[in-house]
Design an enzyme around this catalytic site. Sequence first.
Site, PDB file in Angstrom:
ATOM      1  N   HIS A 153       0.809  -1.224   0.000  1.00 23.91           N
ATOM      2  CA  HIS A 153       0.000   0.000   0.000  1.00 23.91           C
ATOM      3  C   HIS A 153       0.841   1.273   0.000  1.00 23.91           C
ATOM      4  CE1 HIS A 153      -4.013  -1.824   0.486  1.00 23.91           C
ATOM      5  NE2 HIS A 153      -3.303  -2.824   0.970  1.00 23.91           N
ATOM      6  N   ASP A 361       3.544   9.337  -1.394  1.00 18.91           N
ATOM      7  CA  ASP A 361       2.372   8.604  -0.919  1.00 18.91           C
ATOM      8  C   ASP A 361       2.119   7.437  -1.868  1.00 18.91           C
ATOM      9  OD1 ASP A 361       0.118   8.142   0.691  1.00 18.91           O
ATOM     10  OD2 ASP A 361      -0.462  10.252   0.666  1.00 18.91           O
TER      11      ASP A 361
HETATM   12  P1  ADQ Z   1      -2.874   6.428   4.520  1.00 22.32           P
HETATM   13  O1  ADQ Z   1      -1.460   6.869   4.649  1.00 22.32           O
HETATM   14  O2  ADQ Z   1      -3.626   6.357   5.776  1.00 22.32           O
HETATM   15  O3  ADQ Z   1      -3.003   5.027   3.748  1.00 22.32           O
HETATM   16  P2  ADQ Z   1      -4.814   7.709   2.574  1.00 22.32           P
HETATM   17  O4  ADQ Z   1      -4.832   6.888   1.354  1.00 22.32           O
HETATM   18  O5  ADQ Z   1      -4.939   9.151   2.266  1.00 22.32           O
HETATM   19  O6  ADQ Z   1      -3.526   7.538   3.493  1.00 22.32           O
HETATM   20  O7  ADQ Z   1      -6.044   7.230   3.451  1.00 22.32           O
HETATM   21  C1  ADQ Z   1      -6.429   7.948   4.522  1.00 22.32           C
HETATM   22  C2  ADQ Z   1      -7.848   7.539   4.891  1.00 22.32           C
HETATM   23  O8  ADQ Z   1      -8.042   8.018   6.199  1.00 22.32           O
HETATM   24  C3  ADQ Z   1      -8.868   8.201   3.985  1.00 22.32           C
HETATM   25  O9  ADQ Z   1      -9.932   7.336   3.731  1.00 22.32           O
HETATM   26  C4  ADQ Z   1      -9.305   9.416   4.807  1.00 22.32           C
HETATM   27  O10 ADQ Z   1     -10.645   9.795   4.611  1.00 22.32           O
HETATM   28  C5  ADQ Z   1      -9.106   8.927   6.216  1.00 22.32           C
HETATM   29  N1  ADQ Z   1      -8.803  10.111   7.056  1.00 22.32           N
HETATM   30  C6  ADQ Z   1      -7.726  10.917   7.008  1.00 22.32           C
HETATM   31  N2  ADQ Z   1      -7.861  11.925   7.881  1.00 22.32           N
HETATM   32  C7  ADQ Z   1      -9.056  11.759   8.483  1.00 22.32           C
HETATM   33  C8  ADQ Z   1      -9.787  12.471   9.460  1.00 22.32           C
HETATM   34  N3  ADQ Z   1      -9.340  13.607  10.010  1.00 22.32           N
HETATM   35  N4  ADQ Z   1     -10.988  11.990   9.842  1.00 22.32           N
HETATM   36  C9  ADQ Z   1     -11.455  10.857   9.287  1.00 22.32           C
HETATM   37  N5  ADQ Z   1     -10.830  10.154   8.355  1.00 22.32           N
HETATM   38  C10 ADQ Z   1      -9.649  10.604   7.959  1.00 22.32           C
HETATM   39  C11 ADQ Z   1      -2.081   4.098   3.153  1.00 22.32           C
HETATM   40  C12 ADQ Z   1      -1.093   4.660   2.143  1.00 22.32           C
HETATM   41  C13 ADQ Z   1      -1.835   5.411   1.048  1.00 22.32           C
HETATM   42  C14 ADQ Z   1      -2.846   4.482   0.373  1.00 22.32           C
HETATM   43  C15 ADQ Z   1      -3.706   3.779   1.412  1.00 22.32           C
HETATM   44  C16 ADQ Z   1      -4.561   2.689   0.773  1.00 22.32           C
HETATM   45  O11 ADQ Z   1      -0.174   5.534   2.795  1.00 22.32           O
HETATM   46  O12 ADQ Z   1      -0.932   5.924   0.077  1.00 22.32           O
HETATM   47  O13 ADQ Z   1      -3.690   5.244  -0.471  1.00 22.32           O
HETATM   48  O14 ADQ Z   1      -2.907   3.167   2.419  1.00 22.32           O
HETATM   49  O15 ADQ Z   1      -3.792   1.811   0.029  1.00 22.32           O
END
Ligand code: ADQ
Length: 456
Positions: A153, A361
């Site tokens: 991921h 990311d």
């Molecule tokens: P993350 O590093 O956690 O995931 P991301 O893909 O942006 O990053 O996912 C974050 C999730 O958390 C989103 O669904 C978002 O809505 C939620 N989130 C963030 N801040 C929030 C808040 N304040 N309140 C509620 N929800 C919040 C890792 C990898 C990414 C990859 C994913 C999936 O780092 O690059 O996209 O896995 O593979």
Amino acid sequence: MSRLIVISNRVSAGGGAQGGLAVALSAALREHGGIWFGWSGNETSEFTGHINFERIDGVTTATIDLEEQDIEEYYNGYANRTLWPLFHYRIDLAEYERSFAGGYQRANERFADTVLPLIEPHDLVWVQDYHMFPLGKELRSRGLANRIGFFLHIPWPPRRLLATLPEARQLVEGLLAYDLIGFHTEEWLQSFGDYVREEMGGTIDAQNMLTVDGRTVRLLACPVGIDAKEFAAHAASEKAHETYARVRESAVGRTLIVGVDRLDYSKGLEERFLGYERFLTENPAERKEVVLLQIAPPSRGSVDSYQRIRSTLEGLAGRINGAHAGLDWVPIRYVNQGYPRDMLAGVYRASKVGLVTPLRDGMNLVAKEYVAAQDPEDPGVLILSRFAGAAEQMGEALLVNPHSAEEISDALSTALAMSREERIRRWRKLMQNVVEHDVMWWLKRFTDALREKVSN
Ligand code: ADQ
């Protein structure tokens, strides 16, 4: 049809606060039957291998507790202090400790020992993410002959960065035990291929079949998506409307720019604040017309680098607000809290600009959620880092180099001045991709590829 065994560090079946990924994996497990296996998140005084089974919303989960030393060395140590920074190109933050590597290996052996008896002969086994690189090899050495896939991921680092990890070769050799290795993007797949070619004498053909020492593994670039329909439904919910109205009201007629991230150094928050500050300085006429709402709930608080980024950001937000705020205007509203998904959808929709500027990311799902939550008649503009995996699919966003305050500032000016026609044109293309390549598409593409037989 074969059952699915999903193995990941944490298991999150059921519950209203699930992200799209957990929803999709739960749906697949409900459809195919099977088990979601992982760490319970709990500590035990002595590891026994006892499995806690639960049935949550039609999904069977199996979790184990780990000892304090495992949690320190495997989770806080190797996963979060070694691999996470290194794989996000931050060797300055990566800590190389033999005890971490040892604990990581031990925890993976414990996962292998406990999950093995749960796996039936025709099950598809799908291991998720960097916590569990060696698991496939451990399962093979215990005699498991099933199809085993692995999905990463996070980014895969360039060869010369990976070479700084003392266990680099061992880690890659471990991965060769899988039948299929999935990455979000071509770029991460290429970096992995480079390492295997240059350091291990492997070859890769045009179909991304990798061969090393007589063993063949398929590589697949398979970008994860969101549950777009579910997210659009969140955006149409009463809670979203309520949140939308509240957020708009609190902005008193000003244009909202939003950032939503876990508080993590990979997300480029410091650079984002500096880019926004530059915009304020260079555009005095716009200054009081905008507000940056940054939502960033703390994560991994027991790791030092996460405590540091937290205090750096608090200082920076305070300094920028101190230097620019007036009696009736504060430029940055910085909120350290998580929100339920329907409220987030309302926040996204109320914001004319989505600022998603990670330094690195794997994918970044916030970019896709922001797009899915927009009003089709009057959508906002997505500003996206070139270094997020999502940039490969989202070329209609305003792509920026997140290290450059000037580029962030210019993109903010462009976004705020963009005509409605142009916003709609860009949004439609972005939305088409978000809908087409949603999380169910990802899941099917990966599991279909895993089912296909490769002769070894
Ligand atoms: P993350 O590093 O956690 O995931 P991301 O893909 O942006 O990053 O996912 C974050 C999730 O958390 C989103 O669904 C978002 O809505 C939620 N989130 C963030 N801040 C929030 C808040 N304040 N309140 C509620 N929800 C919040 C890792 C990898 C990414 C990859 C994913 C999936 O780092 O690059 O996209 O896995 O593979």
